[in-house]
Design a protein around this motif. Structure first.
Motif, PDB file in Angstrom:
ATOM      1  N   SER A  57      41.678  -9.749  26.272  1.00  0.00           N
ATOM      2  CA  SER A  57      42.889 -10.145  25.554  1.00  0.00           C
ATOM      3  C   SER A  57      42.564 -10.556  24.125  1.00  0.00           C
ATOM      4  CB  SER A  57      43.584 -11.297  26.285  1.00  0.00           C
ATOM      5  OG  SER A  57      43.988 -10.901  27.577  1.00  0.00           O
ATOM      6  N   THR A 106      58.754  -0.803  23.455  1.00  0.00           N
ATOM      7  CA  THR A 106      57.483  -0.486  24.112  1.00  0.00           C
ATOM      8  C   THR A 106      57.607   0.757  24.987  1.00  0.00           C
ATOM      9  OG1 THR A 106      56.984  -2.865  24.145  1.00  0.00           O
ATOM     10  CG2 THR A 106      55.630  -1.432  25.522  1.00  0.00           C
ATOM     11  N   LEU A 146      50.837  -2.717  20.624  1.00  0.00           N
ATOM     12  CA  LEU A 146      50.783  -4.088  20.116  1.00  0.00           C
ATOM     13  C   LEU A 146      50.947  -4.115  18.601  1.00  0.00           C
ATOM     14  CD1 LEU A 146      47.806  -5.441  22.270  1.00  0.00           C
ATOM     15  CD2 LEU A 146      50.192  -6.135  22.472  1.00  0.00           C
ATOM     16  N   ASN A 149      54.640  -3.342  17.662  1.00  0.00           N
ATOM     17  CA  ASN A 149      55.606  -4.389  18.013  1.00  0.00           C
ATOM     18  C   ASN A 149      55.472  -5.643  17.168  1.00  0.00           C
ATOM     19  OD1 ASN A 149      57.353  -3.485  20.224  1.00  0.00           O
ATOM     20  ND2 ASN A 149      55.460  -3.241  21.382  1.00  0.00           N
ATOM     21  N   PHE A 150      54.258  -5.925  16.677  1.00  0.00           N
ATOM     22  CA  PHE A 150      54.046  -7.178  15.950  1.00  0.00           C
ATOM     23  C   PHE A 150      53.791  -6.964  14.459  1.00  0.00           C
ATOM     24  CE2 PHE A 150      53.105  -8.225  20.353  1.00  0.00           C
ATOM     25  CZ  PHE A 150      53.758  -9.437  20.499  1.00  0.00           C
ATOM     26  N   PRO A 206      50.649 -14.417  19.769  1.00  0.00           N
ATOM     27  CA  PRO A 206      51.489 -13.710  20.759  1.00  0.00           C
ATOM     28  C   PRO A 206      50.856 -12.435  21.288  1.00  0.00           C
ATOM     29  CG  PRO A 206      52.394 -13.457  18.551  1.00  0.00           C
ATOM     30  CD  PRO A 206      51.305 -14.473  18.450  1.00  0.00           C
ATOM     31  N   ILE A 207      50.054 -11.744  20.478  1.00  0.00           N
ATOM     32  CA  ILE A 207      49.403 -10.527  20.960  1.00  0.00           C
ATOM     33  C   ILE A 207      48.433 -10.858  22.082  1.00  0.00           C
ATOM     34  CG2 ILE A 207      47.672  -8.798  20.346  1.00  0.00           C
ATOM     35  CD1 ILE A 207      49.037  -8.469  17.673  1.00  0.00           C
ATOM     36  N   ASP A 210      50.293 -11.387  25.281  1.00  0.00           N
ATOM     37  CA  ASP A 210      51.262 -10.358  25.673  1.00  0.00           C
ATOM     38  C   ASP A 210      50.829  -9.667  26.965  1.00  0.00           C
ATOM     39  OD1 ASP A 210      53.615  -8.562  24.759  1.00  0.00           O
ATOM     40  OD2 ASP A 210      52.024  -7.138  25.237  1.00  0.00           O
ATOM     41  N   TYR A 211      51.813  -9.234  27.748  1.00  0.00           N
ATOM     42  CA  TYR A 211      51.512  -8.485  28.972  1.00  0.00           C
ATOM     43  C   TYR A 211      52.350  -7.217  29.098  1.00  0.00           C
ATOM     44  CZ  TYR A 211      55.808 -10.559  30.861  1.00  0.00           C
ATOM     45  OH  TYR A 211      57.107 -10.948  31.051  1.00  0.00           O
ATOM     46  N   ASN A 213      52.907  -4.670  26.830  1.00  0.00           N
ATOM     47  CA  ASN A 213      52.268  -3.452  26.337  1.00  0.00           C
ATOM     48  C   ASN A 213      51.172  -2.960  27.271  1.00  0.00           C
ATOM     49  OD1 ASN A 213      53.170  -2.784  23.300  1.00  0.00           O
ATOM     50  ND2 ASN A 213      53.226  -4.996  23.601  1.00  0.00           N
ATOM     51  N   GLY A 226      47.578 -12.052  30.098  1.00  0.00           N
ATOM     52  CA  GLY A 226      49.021 -12.234  30.269  1.00  0.00           C
ATOM     53  C   GLY A 226      49.535 -11.548  31.516  1.00  0.00           C
TER      54      GLY A 226
END
Length: 275
Positions: A57, A106, A146, A149-150, A206-207, A210-211, A213, A226
């Motif tokens: 992670s 996603t 990821l 999205n971020f 948050p990345i 994250d779970y 993605n 995550g």
């Protein structure tokens, strides 16, 4: 005036956090109930069982954050210095994906990266890729999702920092015969570091937790911590383990952020920005 916000944080942040801390030290199960036994082994056992997930992670978070910097900085620089009167329009385009649900964004990547999708399928039809080539279920797919999205979380703080730079400072550097590269490296980049610092915090944290993605775009070898926490909470109903894993992740991220702030010299960066 602080009272409403303070009460909100107390009710929806502090109290749940204390409850989760209490759960992390309990033993039992969902059928017989949970009892407070101050079972600190929940933390050590969680690290032993899922240590590789923590490492993965953090590694994914590092790679995706670096990718966000590489993509967001040039875009933010161009909008801040080159877009002119159309800055608002380009910022809107940058934020436009946020009008769509995180899950839908996603899942859309799953269609884009599908083996016979619009990208890979076309390249395979043209003979540019072998027929068994695939992207879904790989590290690249998860990192790409990821990053996508971020990305705005990185771009906006950098843009704000660049927008605050006085153009006269840049002009002064050029008047002193500094090249474009020297002006960027010695003037623009140092003054934009507060934005980079804020962007890294807003993306890396948050990345790493994250779970979605990893679940949608990844495979068995791409499980993040995550995903483990989500499974323990909602599928296994093992609240003590899930809470312990959550606090462990929180502690690791806090330590990492403090070290990052010290290495970057945040106070010096902020003082430079104020000047």
């Amino acid at each position: 005036m602080v009272l409403p916000g303070g009460l909100w944080l107390l009710a929806f942040f502090a109290v749940p956090l204390v409850m989760m801390l209490s759960f992390s030290l309990m033993t039992g199960n969902i059928i017989d109930g949970f009892q407070q036994t101050f079972h600190w082994q929940n933390y050590t056992e969680g690290l032993e069982r899922y240590g590789d997930k923590f490492v993965r992670s953090l590694w994914y978070g590092f790679l995706a954050t670096c990718a966000c910097i590489v993509l967001a900085y040039p875009a933010s620089y161009w909008i801040a210095f080159k877009a002119g009167s159309r800055k608002s329009a380009y910022l809107l385009l940058l934020l436009l994906p946020f009008f769509v649900s995180f899950i839908l964004r996603t899942v859309s990547w799953k269609f884009v990266l599908a083996d016979n999708g619009i990208v890979l399928g076309t390249l395979k039809d043209w003979g540019l890729l072998p027929g068994d080539f695939h992207v879904l279920g790989t590290t690249f797919a998860v990192i790409a999702g990821l990053t996508y999205n971020f990305l705005p979380f990185m771009a906006l703080p950098i843009y704000v920092a660049l927008e605050r730079i006085d153009p006269r400072v840049v002009e002064a550097a050029r008047d002193l015969y500094a090249s474009r590269a020297q002006t960027f490296l010695r003037v623009v980049l140092p003054l934009s570091l507060p934005g980079v610092f804020a962007g890294v915090i807003m993306t890396f944290i948050p990345i790493s937790g994250d779970y979605v993605n990893a679940d949608v775009l990844g495979g068995p070898d791409n499980v993040m911590i995550g995903n483990v926490i989500q499974t323990e909470y909602f599928n296994n109903s093992d609240y003590p383990t899930a809470s312990a894993l959550s606090f462990t992740l929180m502690a690791i991220l806090l330590v990492g952020i403090f070290l990052y702030a010290r290495l970057l010299g945040t106070e010096d960066v902020l003082e430079a920005a104020k000047r």
